[in-house]
Design a protein around this motif. Structure first.
Motif, PDB file in Angstrom:
ATOM      1  N   ALA A 308       0.767   5.838  -3.401  1.00  0.00           N
ATOM      2  CA  ALA A 308       0.670   5.659  -1.947  1.00  0.00           C
ATOM      3  C   ALA A 308      -0.791   5.546  -1.498  1.00  0.00           C
ATOM      4  CB  ALA A 308       1.357   6.821  -1.236  1.00  0.00           C
ATOM      5  N   ILE A 309      -1.657   6.386  -2.057  1.00  0.00           N
ATOM      6  CA  ILE A 309      -3.078   6.312  -1.712  1.00  0.00           C
ATOM      7  C   ILE A 309      -3.685   5.017  -2.238  1.00  0.00           C
ATOM      8  CG2 ILE A 309      -5.327   7.402  -2.034  1.00  0.00           C
ATOM      9  CD1 ILE A 309      -3.906  10.081  -2.141  1.00  0.00           C
ATOM     10  N   TYR A 310      -3.272   4.605  -3.414  1.00  0.00           N
ATOM     11  CA  TYR A 310      -3.774   3.350  -3.971  1.00  0.00           C
ATOM     12  C   TYR A 310      -3.428   2.172  -3.060  1.00  0.00           C
ATOM     13  CZ  TYR A 310      -3.834  -0.845  -6.823  1.00  0.00           C
ATOM     14  OH  TYR A 310      -4.044  -2.122  -7.278  1.00  0.00           O
ATOM     15  N   LEU A 311      -2.193   2.113  -2.596  1.00  0.00           N
ATOM     16  CA  LEU A 311      -1.790   1.031  -1.703  1.00  0.00           C
ATOM     17  C   LEU A 311      -2.572   1.070  -0.396  1.00  0.00           C
ATOM     18  CD1 LEU A 311       2.096   1.059  -2.204  1.00  0.00           C
ATOM     19  CD2 LEU A 311       0.443  -0.519  -3.201  1.00  0.00           C
ATOM     20  N   GLN A 312      -2.872   2.264   0.089  1.00  0.00           N
ATOM     21  CA  GLN A 312      -3.612   2.388   1.333  1.00  0.00           C
ATOM     22  C   GLN A 312      -5.038   1.843   1.201  1.00  0.00           C
ATOM     23  OE1 GLN A 312      -2.184   3.503   4.107  1.00  0.00           O
ATOM     24  NE2 GLN A 312      -4.018   3.308   5.381  1.00  0.00           N
ATOM     25  N   ARG A 313      -5.634   2.003   0.037  1.00  0.00           N
ATOM     26  CA  ARG A 313      -7.034   1.623  -0.140  1.00  0.00           C
ATOM     27  C   ARG A 313      -7.223   0.238  -0.757  1.00  0.00           C
ATOM     28  NH1 ARG A 313      -9.840   7.329  -2.153  1.00  0.00           N
ATOM     29  NH2 ARG A 313      -9.239   8.534  -0.305  1.00  0.00           N
ATOM     30  N   ARG A 314      -6.194  -0.315  -1.362  1.00  0.00           N
ATOM     31  CA  ARG A 314      -6.370  -1.597  -2.047  1.00  0.00           C
ATOM     32  C   ARG A 314      -5.527  -2.723  -1.474  1.00  0.00           C
ATOM     33  NH1 ARG A 314     -10.608  -2.364  -5.090  1.00  0.00           N
ATOM     34  NH2 ARG A 314      -9.474  -3.679  -6.566  1.00  0.00           N
ATOM     35  N   MET A 315      -4.500  -2.406  -0.737  1.00  0.00           N
ATOM     36  CA  MET A 315      -3.619  -3.432  -0.196  1.00  0.00           C
ATOM     37  C   MET A 315      -4.085  -3.785   1.213  1.00  0.00           C
ATOM     38  SD  MET A 315       0.548  -3.351  -0.134  1.00  0.00           S
ATOM     39  CE  MET A 315       1.511  -4.778   0.361  1.00  0.00           C
ATOM     40  N   HIS A 316      -5.000  -4.756   1.321  1.00  0.00           N
ATOM     41  CA  HIS A 316      -5.645  -5.083   2.588  1.00  0.00           C
ATOM     42  C   HIS A 316      -5.146  -6.419   3.136  1.00  0.00           C
ATOM     43  CE1 HIS A 316      -9.220  -2.383   1.206  1.00  0.00           C
ATOM     44  NE2 HIS A 316      -8.208  -1.681   1.670  1.00  0.00           N
ATOM     45  N   TRP A 317      -3.902  -6.467   3.498  1.00  0.00           N
ATOM     46  CA  TRP A 317      -3.326  -7.661   4.114  1.00  0.00           C
ATOM     47  C   TRP A 317      -2.656  -7.248   5.418  1.00  0.00           C
ATOM     48  CZ3 TRP A 317      -2.129  -7.063  -1.292  1.00  0.00           C
ATOM     49  CH2 TRP A 317      -2.930  -7.868  -2.125  1.00  0.00           C
ATOM     50  N   PRO A 318      -3.225  -7.572   6.562  1.00  0.00           N
ATOM     51  CA  PRO A 318      -2.680  -7.098   7.845  1.00  0.00           C
ATOM     52  C   PRO A 318      -1.230  -7.515   8.078  1.00  0.00           C
ATOM     53  CG  PRO A 318      -4.907  -7.981   8.127  1.00  0.00           C
ATOM     54  CD  PRO A 318      -4.492  -8.318   6.735  1.00  0.00           C
ATOM     55  N   ARG A 319      -0.850  -8.693   7.592  1.00  0.00           N
ATOM     56  CA  ARG A 319       0.523  -9.147   7.824  1.00  0.00           C
ATOM     57  C   ARG A 319       1.543  -8.324   7.051  1.00  0.00           C
ATOM     58  NH1 ARG A 319       0.175 -15.813   7.778  1.00  0.00           N
ATOM     59  NH2 ARG A 319      -1.286 -16.004   9.547  1.00  0.00           N
ATOM     60  N   LEU A 320       1.100  -7.649   6.002  1.00  0.00           N
ATOM     61  CA  LEU A 320       2.013  -6.828   5.199  1.00  0.00           C
ATOM     62  C   LEU A 320       1.825  -5.344   5.466  1.00  0.00           C
ATOM     63  CD1 LEU A 320       1.769  -8.704   1.762  1.00  0.00           C
ATOM     64  CD2 LEU A 320       3.490  -8.976   3.555  1.00  0.00           C
ATOM     65  N   ARG A 321       1.231  -5.001   6.592  1.00  0.00           N
ATOM     66  CA  ARG A 321       0.957  -3.593   6.875  1.00  0.00           C
ATOM     67  C   ARG A 321       2.238  -2.780   6.982  1.00  0.00           C
ATOM     68  NH1 ARG A 321      -3.415  -1.436   5.615  1.00  0.00           N
ATOM     69  NH2 ARG A 321      -4.600  -3.037   6.712  1.00  0.00           N
ATOM     70  N   MET A 322       3.251  -3.299   7.639  1.00  0.00           N
ATOM     71  CA  MET A 322       4.514  -2.570   7.761  1.00  0.00           C
ATOM     72  C   MET A 322       5.215  -2.461   6.414  1.00  0.00           C
ATOM     73  SD  MET A 322       4.701  -1.473  10.798  1.00  0.00           S
ATOM     74  CE  MET A 322       6.383  -0.897  10.713  1.00  0.00           C
ATOM     75  N   VAL A 323       5.131  -3.509   5.623  1.00  0.00           N
ATOM     76  CA  VAL A 323       5.712  -3.452   4.275  1.00  0.00           C
ATOM     77  C   VAL A 323       5.013  -2.388   3.444  1.00  0.00           C
ATOM     78  CG1 VAL A 323       6.107  -4.767   2.159  1.00  0.00           C
ATOM     79  CG2 VAL A 323       6.387  -5.871   4.387  1.00  0.00           C
ATOM     80  N   GLN A 324       3.701  -2.319   3.577  1.00  0.00           N
ATOM     81  CA  GLN A 324       2.938  -1.316   2.838  1.00  0.00           C
ATOM     82  C   GLN A 324       3.387   0.095   3.219  1.00  0.00           C
ATOM     83  OE1 GLN A 324      -1.354  -1.592   3.322  1.00  0.00           O
ATOM     84  NE2 GLN A 324      -1.527   0.617   3.290  1.00  0.00           N
ATOM     85  N   VAL A 327       6.859   0.920   1.813  1.00  0.00           N
ATOM     86  CA  VAL A 327       6.825   1.246   0.387  1.00  0.00           C
ATOM     87  C   VAL A 327       6.259   2.649   0.167  1.00  0.00           C
ATOM     88  CG1 VAL A 327       5.829   0.601  -1.836  1.00  0.00           C
ATOM     89  CG2 VAL A 327       6.700  -1.168  -0.307  1.00  0.00           C
ATOM     90  N   GLN A 328       5.229   2.995   0.925  1.00  0.00           N
ATOM     91  CA  GLN A 328       4.669   4.338   0.816  1.00  0.00           C
ATOM     92  C   GLN A 328       5.700   5.403   1.202  1.00  0.00           C
ATOM     93  OE1 GLN A 328       1.338   3.566   3.422  1.00  0.00           O
ATOM     94  NE2 GLN A 328      -0.117   3.662   1.713  1.00  0.00           N
ATOM     95  N   PHE A 329       6.462   5.121   2.234  1.00  0.00           N
ATOM     96  CA  PHE A 329       7.513   6.053   2.654  1.00  0.00           C
ATOM     97  C   PHE A 329       8.558   6.236   1.550  1.00  0.00           C
ATOM     98  CE2 PHE A 329      11.871   6.163   4.349  1.00  0.00           C
ATOM     99  CZ  PHE A 329      11.882   7.453   4.873  1.00  0.00           C
ATOM    100  N   LEU A 330       8.967   5.150   0.924  1.00  0.00           N
ATOM    101  CA  LEU A 330       9.953   5.249  -0.154  1.00  0.00           C
ATOM    102  C   LEU A 330       9.416   6.056  -1.330  1.00  0.00           C
ATOM    103  CD1 LEU A 330      11.466   1.632  -0.217  1.00  0.00           C
ATOM    104  CD2 LEU A 330      12.437   3.696   0.814  1.00  0.00           C
TER     105      LEU A 330
END
Length: 372
Positions: A308-324, A327-330
């Motif tokens: 979850a922390i990795y996705l927060q710091r490396r997944m930098h696509w604003p259009r996929l923010r809700m998807v991110q 996934v973190q919630f799951l």
């Protein structure tokens, strides 16, 4: 007054010798500060000694125009005015602009070093599993916390390894791959993070930078996982707490042949006992004393929180923010559900699960604290 030939004085100066060596193809020696000063002084003396003849004004003009052309050596891997830089794109080839590549020996050396670090964690865990004996803790016959029924785990071991081992690795590979293809991210970070090449080559091909990032992030994940599990195992074997289904699975028999159904054993603390169940073996007896802390809870919380922390710091696509965030919630929900099932399946006490979750969360925060 005798006339001097142009260059008769400068021919013997260090500068003229340096230029004559360069023109003749010889290897010139590196110019020093003393040689440069001597060359300049000799040139000034030559210009002052030359007659100012009006019949041939070109001679004066030629003697006054002294050219100081110093060819400094090129240094591979450096940059700046007068200092060349190079990138080795293949064996023996240099291209200006980048550092030399590191070959298979460097790759193998780095992998071996990382494996040595992992072995420092993995070998003790293997030793605990093969030869470790947990502390033999006693019990009270009227302890109701040890009389729960035996149930199979809701989250099996293979499910835990798949969700907390394989899934984070797959997510890291996907995110790093798409980061490497997204040109919008180039130039928004430090220079060492925007390269397309990793600086390592294998079979005359430079490995992509996103592949190097995958190796780094997965390596840190595995190392932290090993340290977390080793910490949990040290506590398990040092404390030796009995599991909630101890009485159901073991059916203890005391040293005098009696059991907990005898009234005289109601308030006694029993340390000398054997398991009277017919289907008991050494592995089950050993596992009954490994309740604290919960290995499933520590494993799940470390892996899911790290991802979850990795996705927060490396997944930098604003259009996929809700998807991110979804996934973190799951991921965190799976860790929470795994911890709860360890209590409902009577595999651990509540304090065991809390301690295991605390270990996993602590190590996940530590290993991701320097992640960018």
């Amino acid at each position: 007054m005798s006339s001097l030939r142009p260059g008769s004085v400068c021919d013997t100066t260090p500068l003229q010798r340096f230029e004559s060596q360069s023109s003749s193809g010889e290897e010139p020696s590196s110019p020093t500060a003393a040689s440069i000063i001597a060359a300049a002084a000799a040139a000034a003396a030559a210009s002052s000694a030359t007659p100012t003849s009006t019949s041939n004004p070109h001679n004066l003009n030629n003697n006054n125009n002294v050219k100081l052309d110093l060819q400094l050596p090129t240094f591979v891997g450096s940059s700046g005015p007068g200092l060349g830089s190079g990138l080795v794109t293949g064996p023996g080839s240099i291209v200006p602009g980048k550092r030399p590549l590191r070959g298979p020996k460097k790759i193998l050396g780095r992998i071996l070093l990382d494996l040595c670090m992992l072995s420092c964690v993995g070998l003790p865990m293997l030793g605990f599993s093969l030869w470790g004996e947990p502390f033999k803790r006693g019990f009270f016959c009227n302890d109701t916390s040890l009389k729960h029924p035996y149930k199979h785990s809701t989250i099996r071991s293979w499910m835990l390894y798949l969700m907390c081992g394989a899934l984070p690795v797959v997510l890291i590979i996907l995110v790093e791959f798409f980061r490497g293809q997204d040109k919008r991210l180039h130039g928004t970070y430090k220079s060492q993070k925007t390269r397309t090449g990793s600086g390592y080559h294998l079979c005359h091909l430079e490995l992509p930078y996103w592949l190097l990032e995958c190796y780094r992030k997965i390596g840190i994940f595995i190392f932290g996982l090993g340290v977390e599990q080793l910490t949990a195992n040290i506590a398990k074997y040092a404390i030796g707490r009995l599991r909630p289904h101890f009485f159901t699975l073991c059916q203890p028999v005391l040293w005098d042949g009696s059991n907990c159904s005898h009234p005289m054993n109601a308030g006694r603390y029993i340390e000398e006992f054997t398991c009277g169940a017919a289907d008991m073996n050494a592995k089950r007896i050993k596992d009954m004393s490994l309740s604290f802390p919960s290995g499933h809870a520590s494993f799940a919380f470390y892996a899911m929180l790290y991802t979850a922390i990795y996705l927060q710091r490396r997944m930098h696509w604003p259009r996929l923010r809700m998807v991110q965030h979804f996934v973190q919630f799951l991921l965190l929900t799976f860790a929470w559900y795994t911890a709860l099932t360890r209590i409902s399946d009577y595999k651990h006490h509540c304090s065991d699960v809390l301690a295991g979750a605390g270990i996993g969360i602590t190590y996940a925060i530590i290993v991701t604290s320097t992640m960018w």
